[in-house]
Design an enzyme around this catalytic site. Structure first.
Site: not given
Ligand code: HMG
Ligand code: MG
Length: 314
Positions: A29, A220, A222, A253, A262
């Site tokens: 994070d 969790h 912040h 984030c 955080n």
């Molecule tokens: P999308 O663009 O809708 O993906 O993103 P898709 O499902 O349409 O797939 C498109 C392409 O991406 C495909 O490839 C997939 O294979 C590839 P193509 O066929 O076009 O060549 N793909 C991937 N490649 C590698 N690894 C993967 C993956 N998935 C699909 N896992 C997606 C949807 C979920 C992937 C995207 O939105 C994403 O990666 N989001 C992550 C956002 C993130 O990490 N945010 C931060 C974490 S959350 C947070 O911080 C909050 C927390 O701390 C708690 C709080 O504080 O509240 C936890």
């Molecule tokens: Mg967080």
């Protein structure tokens, strides 16, 4: 406090848990929100130092789309460098593709991350809340079949930058769905740091009434509005024993602009130590680690405890 020990005096709080587990999120994070990319070797060293400081759970990285979070695009390179450390090393997986990548490297703990609000589900996962839960269901099922521990994050549990106040029952619905899927534990995210202690207690009580027991709930917080420690204390009084925190207060984030740092792990450890609650963390070693990381990032740590203890040394 004692100037000699660098630790607070202990006054044990009545009815508090004897020991809690800190779920360290700094390497994930914290670093996911850095402007520059931190070299993989520095990330690995950060995780090693955190483990050596007594943190038993260190969230290592995310197997998300590298275009969405370029700061963690080195997950395949990083994870093998730390996977044999004698600590829990959960990783985030947003879908089956992410789970496959994590399983291929031998991860034993994964976390899916849901949202209590539609706006953040869209911004963070490009899905509605229901669509994202439908994506998680097979991820959790397959992870459980493979014997993994699964955490279910819920973001925006207290407020949302697009939608404002988030009704607690909306949070409860998502929590119940994640538990029904098989998540072993939940983490209630105050992504933009707007919660206050009464709000925390209200949500925890409602969750309990709706069958989500306190032993599966982590918090969790912040520190955007300076409430993270007060909220932690409220949760502690309620009986929560899993607290997320980020070494040195790193983080935020990338998909919620108003999410700042955080809760700093050091600030949490200082409070818990003073209350006589065991964490197993060596505060001096942890502070030194955050000082070292701040040097790597080229700016001081926002943690008050890191700053106070560093000034004391100089
Ligand atoms: P999308 O663009 O809708 O993906 O993103 P898709 O499902 O349409 O797939 C498109 C392409 O991406 C495909 O490839 C997939 O294979 C590839 P193509 O066929 O076009 O060549 N793909 C991937 N490649 C590698 N690894 C993967 C993956 N998935 C699909 N896992 C997606 C949807 C979920 C992937 C995207 O939105 C994403 O990666 N989001 C992550 C956002 C993130 O990490 N945010 C931060 C974490 S959350 C947070 O911080 C909050 C927390 O701390 C708690 C709080 O504080 O509240 C936890
Ligand atoms: Mg967080």
């Amino acid at each position: 406090m004692s100037d000699v020990t660098g630790l607070p005096m202990v006054f044990t709080g009545d009815g508090l848990p004897e020991r809690v587990r800190i779920h360290e999120v700094g390497p994930r994070d914290g670093l996911q929100n850095e402007k520059g990319t931190v070299p993989t070797a520095v990330k690995a060293e950060f995780i090693r130092r955190l483990a050596a400081a007594g943190l038993t759970t260190v969230e290592a990285t995310s197997f998300v789309h590298p275009k969405w979070v370029p700061q963690l695009a080195d997950a395949e390179e990083l994870f093998p460098q730390v996977k044999d450390l004698p600590v829990r090393l959960p990783v985030l997986v947003p879908n089956e593709r992410g789970l496959d990548r994590a399983l291929a490297l031998g991860a034993r703990r994964v976390a899916v991350f849901a949202s209590a609000t539609e706006s953040f589900a869209k911004a963070n996962l490009n899905r509605t809340v229901d669509e994202s839960l439908a994506v998680f269901a097979p991820v959790v099922a397959r992870a459980k079949e493979a014997g993994l521990h699964v955490r279910g994050y819920v973001s925006m549990c207290f407020g949302d930058p697009w939608e404002g106040a988030v009704p607690p029952h909306q949070v409860v619905e998502v929590c119940r769905a994640l538990r029904a899927m098989g998540c072993d534990e939940l983490s209630l995210g105050d992504t933009i740091g707007v919660a206050t202690p009464g709000h925390v207690l209200e949500l925890l009580s409602l969750l309990n009434e709706e069958g989500v027991t306190t032993d599966v709930i982590g918090v969790h917080f912040h520190d955007t509005y300076g409430q993270a420690l007060a909220n932690s204390y409220a949760a502690l009084q309620h009986g929560v024993t899993t607290f997320d925190a980020s070494a040195g207060g790193l983080g935020g984030c990338p998909y919620a602009k108003s999410a700042t740092g955080n809760l700093a792990t050091e600030d949490l450890v200082w409070m818990l130590t003073g209350l006589g609650v065991e964490t197993g963390v060596d505060l001096a070693a942890l502070t030194a680690t955050s000082g070292w990381m701040a040097e790597q990032l080229g700016r001081p740590s926002p943690s008050r405890t890191v700053r106070a203890l560093s000034h004391k040394e100089s």
